[in-house]
Design a protein around this motif. Structure first.
Motif, PDB file in Angstrom:
ATOM      1  N   LYS A 104       0.800  -1.342   0.029  1.00  0.00           N
ATOM      2  CA  LYS A 104      -0.050  -0.066  -0.044  1.00  0.00           C
ATOM      3  C   LYS A 104       0.995   1.263   0.100  1.00  0.00           C
ATOM      4  N   GLY A 105       1.878   1.223  -0.818  1.00  0.00           N
ATOM      5  CA  GLY A 105       2.561   2.465  -1.004  1.00  0.00           C
ATOM      6  C   GLY A 105       3.733   2.547  -0.077  1.00  0.00           C
ATOM      7  N   SER A 106       3.736   1.748   1.030  1.00  0.00           N
ATOM      8  CA  SER A 106       4.941   1.756   2.009  1.00  0.00           C
ATOM      9  C   SER A 106       6.039   0.816   1.867  1.00  0.00           C
ATOM     10  N   GLU A 107       7.245   0.885   2.313  1.00  0.00           N
ATOM     11  CA  GLU A 107       8.260  -0.323   2.160  1.00  0.00           C
ATOM     12  C   GLU A 107       8.893  -0.326   3.493  1.00  0.00           C
ATOM     13  N   ARG A 108       9.078  -1.591   3.930  1.00  0.00           N
ATOM     14  CA  ARG A 108      10.006  -1.693   5.200  1.00  0.00           C
ATOM     15  C   ARG A 108      10.804  -2.964   5.143  1.00  0.00           C
ATOM     16  N   VAL A 109      11.743  -2.994   5.692  1.00  0.00           N
ATOM     17  CA  VAL A 109      12.831  -4.090   5.757  1.00  0.00           C
ATOM     18  C   VAL A 109      12.813  -4.877   6.981  1.00  0.00           C
ATOM     19  N   ILE A 110      12.730  -6.182   6.603  1.00  0.00           N
ATOM     20  CA  ILE A 110      12.975  -7.189   7.665  1.00  0.00           C
ATOM     21  C   ILE A 110      14.521  -7.749   7.541  1.00  0.00           C
ATOM     22  N   ARG A 111      15.231  -7.165   8.616  1.00  0.00           N
ATOM     23  CA  ARG A 111      16.688  -7.935   8.457  1.00  0.00           C
ATOM     24  C   ARG A 111      16.638  -9.394   8.634  1.00  0.00           C
ATOM     25  N   ARG A 112      17.448 -10.213   7.896  1.00  0.00           N
ATOM     26  CA  ARG A 112      17.815 -11.414   8.256  1.00  0.00           C
ATOM     27  C   ARG A 112      17.878 -11.997   9.630  1.00  0.00           C
ATOM     28  N   GLU A 113      18.693 -11.238  10.474  1.00  0.00           N
ATOM     29  CA  GLU A 113      18.874 -11.677  11.892  1.00  0.00           C
ATOM     30  C   GLU A 113      17.526 -11.695  12.565  1.00  0.00           C
ATOM     31  N   GLN A 114      16.604 -10.944  12.264  1.00  0.00           N
ATOM     32  CA  GLN A 114      15.349 -10.676  12.815  1.00  0.00           C
ATOM     33  C   GLN A 114      14.431 -11.806  12.731  1.00  0.00           C
ATOM     34  N   VAL A 115      14.504 -12.819  11.759  1.00  0.00           N
ATOM     35  CA  VAL A 115      13.839 -13.959  11.414  1.00  0.00           C
ATOM     36  C   VAL A 115      14.229 -15.235  11.921  1.00  0.00           C
ATOM     37  N   SER A 116      13.209 -15.604  12.879  1.00  0.00           N
ATOM     38  CA  SER A 116      13.545 -16.980  13.536  1.00  0.00           C
ATOM     39  C   SER A 116      12.690 -18.168  12.631  1.00  0.00           C
ATOM     40  N   GLY A 117      11.763 -17.752  11.832  1.00  0.00           N
ATOM     41  CA  GLY A 117      10.897 -18.832  11.173  1.00  0.00           C
ATOM     42  C   GLY A 117       9.902 -18.210  10.303  1.00  0.00           C
ATOM     43  N   ALA A 118       9.762 -18.952   8.995  1.00  0.00           N
ATOM     44  CA  ALA A 118       8.402 -18.265   8.234  1.00  0.00           C
ATOM     45  C   ALA A 118       7.800 -19.876   7.700  1.00  0.00           C
ATOM     46  N   TYR A 119       6.508 -19.476   7.445  1.00  0.00           N
ATOM     47  CA  TYR A 119       5.796 -20.851   7.059  1.00  0.00           C
ATOM     48  C   TYR A 119       4.566 -19.942   6.310  1.00  0.00           C
ATOM     49  N   LEU A 120       3.835 -20.977   5.743  1.00  0.00           N
ATOM     50  CA  LEU A 120       2.562 -20.557   5.156  1.00  0.00           C
ATOM     51  C   LEU A 120       1.433 -21.025   6.070  1.00  0.00           C
ATOM     52  N   ALA A 129       9.642 -13.474  14.592  1.00  0.00           N
ATOM     53  CA  ALA A 129      10.929 -12.961  15.292  1.00  0.00           C
ATOM     54  C   ALA A 129      10.962 -13.930  16.208  1.00  0.00           C
ATOM     55  N   ALA A 130      12.616 -14.121  16.794  1.00  0.00           N
ATOM     56  CA  ALA A 130      12.734 -14.910  17.744  1.00  0.00           C
ATOM     57  C   ALA A 130      12.055 -14.545  19.244  1.00  0.00           C
ATOM     58  N   ASP A 131      11.755 -13.159  19.524  1.00  0.00           N
ATOM     59  CA  ASP A 131      11.047 -12.955  20.461  1.00  0.00           C
ATOM     60  C   ASP A 131       9.542 -13.140  20.493  1.00  0.00           C
ATOM     61  N   GLY A 132       9.223 -13.809  19.655  1.00  0.00           N
ATOM     62  CA  GLY A 132       7.821 -14.195  19.381  1.00  0.00           C
ATOM     63  C   GLY A 132       6.813 -13.158  18.656  1.00  0.00           C
ATOM     64  N   ARG A 133       7.499 -11.905  18.370  1.00  0.00           N
ATOM     65  CA  ARG A 133       6.543 -11.063  17.560  1.00  0.00           C
ATOM     66  C   ARG A 133       6.396 -11.546  15.880  1.00  0.00           C
ATOM     67  N   ARG A 134       5.330 -11.063  15.492  1.00  0.00           N
ATOM     68  CA  ARG A 134       5.018 -11.425  14.246  1.00  0.00           C
ATOM     69  C   ARG A 134       5.346 -10.267  13.259  1.00  0.00           C
ATOM     70  N   LEU A 135       6.341 -10.587  12.288  1.00  0.00           N
ATOM     71  CA  LEU A 135       6.930  -9.463  11.642  1.00  0.00           C
ATOM     72  C   LEU A 135       6.283  -9.322  10.298  1.00  0.00           C
ATOM     73  N   PHE A 136       5.426 -10.448   9.878  1.00  0.00           N
ATOM     74  CA  PHE A 136       4.829 -10.274   8.782  1.00  0.00           C
ATOM     75  C   PHE A 136       3.608 -11.455   8.487  1.00  0.00           C
ATOM     76  N   ASP A 137       2.512 -11.060   8.384  1.00  0.00           N
ATOM     77  CA  ASP A 137       1.244 -12.000   8.088  1.00  0.00           C
ATOM     78  C   ASP A 137       0.174 -11.419   7.492  1.00  0.00           C
ATOM     79  N   GLU A 138       0.501 -11.778   5.912  1.00  0.00           N
ATOM     80  CA  GLU A 138      -0.463 -11.281   4.930  1.00  0.00           C
ATOM     81  C   GLU A 138      -0.754 -12.248   3.786  1.00  0.00           C
ATOM     82  N   ASP A 139      -1.804 -12.352   3.281  1.00  0.00           N
ATOM     83  CA  ASP A 139      -1.951 -12.983   1.967  1.00  0.00           C
ATOM     84  C   ASP A 139      -1.171 -12.429   0.937  1.00  0.00           C
ATOM     85  N   VAL A 140      -0.269 -13.453   0.373  1.00  0.00           N
ATOM     86  CA  VAL A 140       0.684 -12.938  -0.913  1.00  0.00           C
ATOM     87  C   VAL A 140       0.350 -13.691  -2.105  1.00  0.00           C
ATOM     88  N   GLU A 141       0.100 -12.975  -3.296  1.00  0.00           N
ATOM     89  CA  GLU A 141      -0.438 -13.773  -4.493  1.00  0.00           C
ATOM     90  C   GLU A 141       0.610 -14.600  -4.974  1.00  0.00           C
TER      91      GLU A 141
END
Length: 161
Positions: A104-120, A129-141
């Motif tokens: 939606k017109g904005s851009e943000r960066v998630i650094r590699r060291e922030q990511v503890s896991g990714a899945y569908l 993230a390792a601390d339990g935060r959700r860094l991204f949760d969206e439907d992606v085409e």
């Protein structure tokens, strides 16, 4: 935005997908515009049609140009709706060092060291993230087909669920 290096993987609606969707929306609009008089003839006597008198007046106009304007106008509406859909979809650019999220017109960066896991989860990509935060949760085409391979290729922890 829009330019990416060969060492990056882009997930989401690209320009080709966007153009196809806009063309599809326009084609659906033309089809509806062409079929609308036939449908109207079969439901003209129905009382449940909202704004029946107004629609009846519009549909009863006997001008040849209306036969061309109606499909053209609905094609424009269909194309506009699909363009809106395409530009509001999130897009992930995954590289070995970071994930760039455009939405939606904005851009943000998630650094590699922030990511503890990714899945569908369905068609949503979840990045935690390792601390339990959700860094991204969206439907992606297109995520179901390409996300796992893209994240693994760039060395991110991908969990199959």
């Amino acid at each position: 935005m829009g330019f990416h290096k060969p060492t990056e993987t882009v997930l989401g609606v690209d320009s080709g997908d966007r153009n196809w969707a806009i063309g599809f929306g326009a084609a659906i609009g033309v089809a509806i515009g062409a079929v609308l008089p036939l449908v109207w003839n079969s439901i003209d006597d129905a009382d449940w049609v909202p704004a029946h008198d107004l629609v009846s007046a519009i549909m009863s106009v006997d001008i040849t140009a209306i036969a061309f304007l109606r499909p053209a106008a609905l094609a424009a509406v269909g194309a506009a709706l699909m363009w809106i859909w395409a530009v509001t979809q999130p897009r992930l650019t995954i590289s070995d060092d970071e994930i760039v999220v455009e939405h939606k017109g904005s851009e943000r960066v998630i650094r590699r060291e922030q990511v503890s896991g990714a899945y569908l989860h369905g068609s949503a990509i979840i990045i935690d993230a390792a601390d339990g935060r959700r860094l991204f949760d969206e439907d992606v085409e297109g995520a179901k087909k390409r996300a796992g391979e893209a994240f693994r290729r760039h060395g991110y922890p991908w969990e199959s669920r």
